[in-house]
Design an enzyme around this catalytic site. Structure first.
Site, short mmCIF file in Angstrom:
data_model
loop_
_atom_site.label_atom_id
_atom_site.label_comp_id
_atom_site.label_asym_id
_atom_site.label_seq_id
_atom_site.Cartn_x
_atom_site.Cartn_y
_atom_site.Cartn_z
CD GLU A 58 7.77 -46.17 -81.00
OE1 GLU A 58 8.25 -45.71 -79.95
OE2 GLU A 58 6.55 -46.14 -81.25
CB CYS A 214 -3.16 -40.97 -67.66
SG CYS A 214 -2.84 -41.51 -65.98
CB CYS A 221 -9.53 -38.46 -63.41
SG CYS A 221 -7.84 -38.66 -62.85
CB CYS A 224 -9.74 -41.17 -67.77
SG CYS A 224 -8.77 -42.67 -67.94
CB CYS A 230 -8.47 -45.62 -62.56
SG CYS A 230 -7.04 -44.77 -61.89
FE1 SF4 Z 1 -5.06 -41.80 -65.15
FE2 SF4 Z 1 -6.73 -43.18 -63.60
FE3 SF4 Z 1 -7.13 -40.59 -63.96
FE4 SF4 Z 1 -7.51 -42.32 -65.98
S1 SF4 Z 1 -8.67 -42.18 -64.09
S2 SF4 Z 1 -6.47 -40.31 -66.10
S3 SF4 Z 1 -5.90 -43.81 -65.58
S4 SF4 Z 1 -5.38 -41.52 -62.97
#
Ligand code: SF4
Length: 414
Positions: A58, A214, A221, A224, A230
């Site tokens: 970290e 993201c 997206c 995702c 989201c």
């Molecule tokens: Fe990011 Fe929302 Fe796209 Fe997922 S859906 S990659 S959280 S902007």
């Protein structure tokens, strides 16, 4: 107490929180990157040893890319596999291994903290985020949360750059994401979301999502795992994210988490409307004269004089060619004179300003300084006795130079 934020910026539905945790963890189990610190921590049954492995990673990962850190991490863990081994290392050894990784005070404080655990805490790592932050030098709120959740299973969230981006998008937070008020909200959110039974994995999953899906410029997206939660995506697809109120419904100009009224939602940016940051201060410009003093070593190979920097401040304790900060706007002739004077102190003999050969300029960007090194060279005949009353100094071959605790900027100078 501050007023609670408007509903659209919150996670308030327990069923949604549960679903988000499940989706994110399932994705992480399947897609996480294979990284050396993850492998080490997963194979380590002892919580304190696991904490050390996480802690080193970290600290190295602060301000530094994963790809750069891997080699440094492997060498570090090979050399100092335990906290006890690190506590016995010298600062010089730490700086040598850290050379090139930047932000050198990180290595120094890691070693100081290891010494503190061994000498003042009977070798026992603090086990909660609160104690880690309070007791260990160089361990801030984020690092403390990461160690406590990943090593000791404390259900505490973390907020780093990746988490800021993901959370701001999930909940359409467009106010300055570096402002204390927004950061505080994001910590509250991270602490509320973190999975109670797998906090370390949940935190890593959220950060992994920010690092691989993201991402800042072109988030994926479609792939995702939390896209159905989201609000930035919903807003992009449907304009008005029903059933929660639209951004404007927070009350333009009065909502502390919406984009500022002067910079409203820009539909051409889509989800990358979030997060937003106030403009950074431009780095300060600085000029430093530096001289590569060169002599023939015993086998005829060139040797260079390096001197040690003070033990505090920028690049503390690192080695460099004799250098001198220059006042703004100093003429070239004057630069040579002040540098020659400075070198006289190191070499113990007169240095003629005209004998200094101008080589060129090297620019190096530190986080807050735009540094220009004005580089000169000076070949020396005969032996030069170094004055032990001055800061430590020594002659090194090119190979020794590269193995020494020197900054990337000095490597560029050579
Ligand atoms: Fe990011 Fe929302 Fe796209 Fe997922 S859906 S990659 S959280 S902007």
């Amino acid at each position: 107490a501050p007023a609670p934020p408007p509903a659209q910026h919150l996670f308030s539905d327990p069923a949604e929180i549960e679903a988000l945790r499940g989706n994110l963890l399932a994705w992480y189990d399947k897609c996480k990157r294979d990284l050396p610190w993850r492998r080490l921590a997963a194979a380590e049954p002892d919580a304190d040893r696991r904490a050390y492995a996480v802690w080193v990673s970290e600290i190295m990962l602060q301000q530094t890319q994963v790809a750069t850190v891997i080699d440094y991490y492997n060498r570090w863990m090979q050399k100092w596999p335990t906290l006890q081994a690190l506590a016995q290392a010298s600062l010089e050894e730490v700086n040598e291994l850290w050379a090139g990784l930047g932000y050198y005070s990180r290595g120094k404080r890691l070693q100081e903290a290891a010494r503190k655990v061994v000498s003042e805490l009977a070798g026992q790592m603090p086990r909660t985020a609160e104690d880690l932050q309070k007791l260990l030098p160089g361990v801030g709120r984020y690092t403390a949360g990461a160690i406590a959740s990943m090593s000791y299973g404390q259900a505490t969230g973390v907020v780093d750059g990746n988490v800021i981006r993901v959370l701001c998008r999930l909940r359409c937070i467009g106010a300055d994401s570096s402002s204390p008020a927004v950061i505080e909200r994001l910590w509250d959110m991270a602490n509320a979301l973190v999975d109670r039974s797998r906090p370390g994995d949940f935190n890593q999953a959220l950060m992994e999502l920010g690092a691989t899906v993201c991402v800042p410029k072109a988030p994926l997206c479609g792939e995702c795992p939390v896209k159905q939660h989201c609000r930035a995506r919903r807003r992009k697809l449907f304009g008005k994210p029903a059933p929660v109120p639209d951004v404007e419904d927070c009350g333009v100009g009065s909502c502390p988490l919406c984009p500022p009224a002067a910079e409203p939602w820009d539909s051409s940016l889509g989800v990358t409307n979030f997060p937003r940051k106030a403009a950074k201060k431009p780095p300060r410009a600085a000029r430093t004269a530096t001289c590569v003093l060169e002599r023939r070593g015993c086998h005829g190979a060139p040797e260079y004089l390096i001197v040690q920097r003070p033990s505090s401040g920028l690049l503390a304790g690192l080695w460099e060619f004799p250098s001198l900060p220059l006042a703004q706007g100093l003429q070239e002739e004057k630069q040579r004179e002040v540098l020659a004077d400075h070198l006289r102190a190191w070499t113990g003999r007169p240095v003629v300003a005209g004998g200094l050969r101008f080589i060129g300029e090297v620019v190096h960007i530190f986080s807050h300084i735009h540094q220009t090194y004005v580089v000169y060279s000076l070949p020396l005949d005969g032996d030069v006795t170094l004055d032990p009353a001055l800061s430590p100094s020594r002659w090194v071959t090119e190979k020794e130079f590269h193995a020494s605790a020197v900054s990337t900027a000095m490597k560029k100078v050579l």
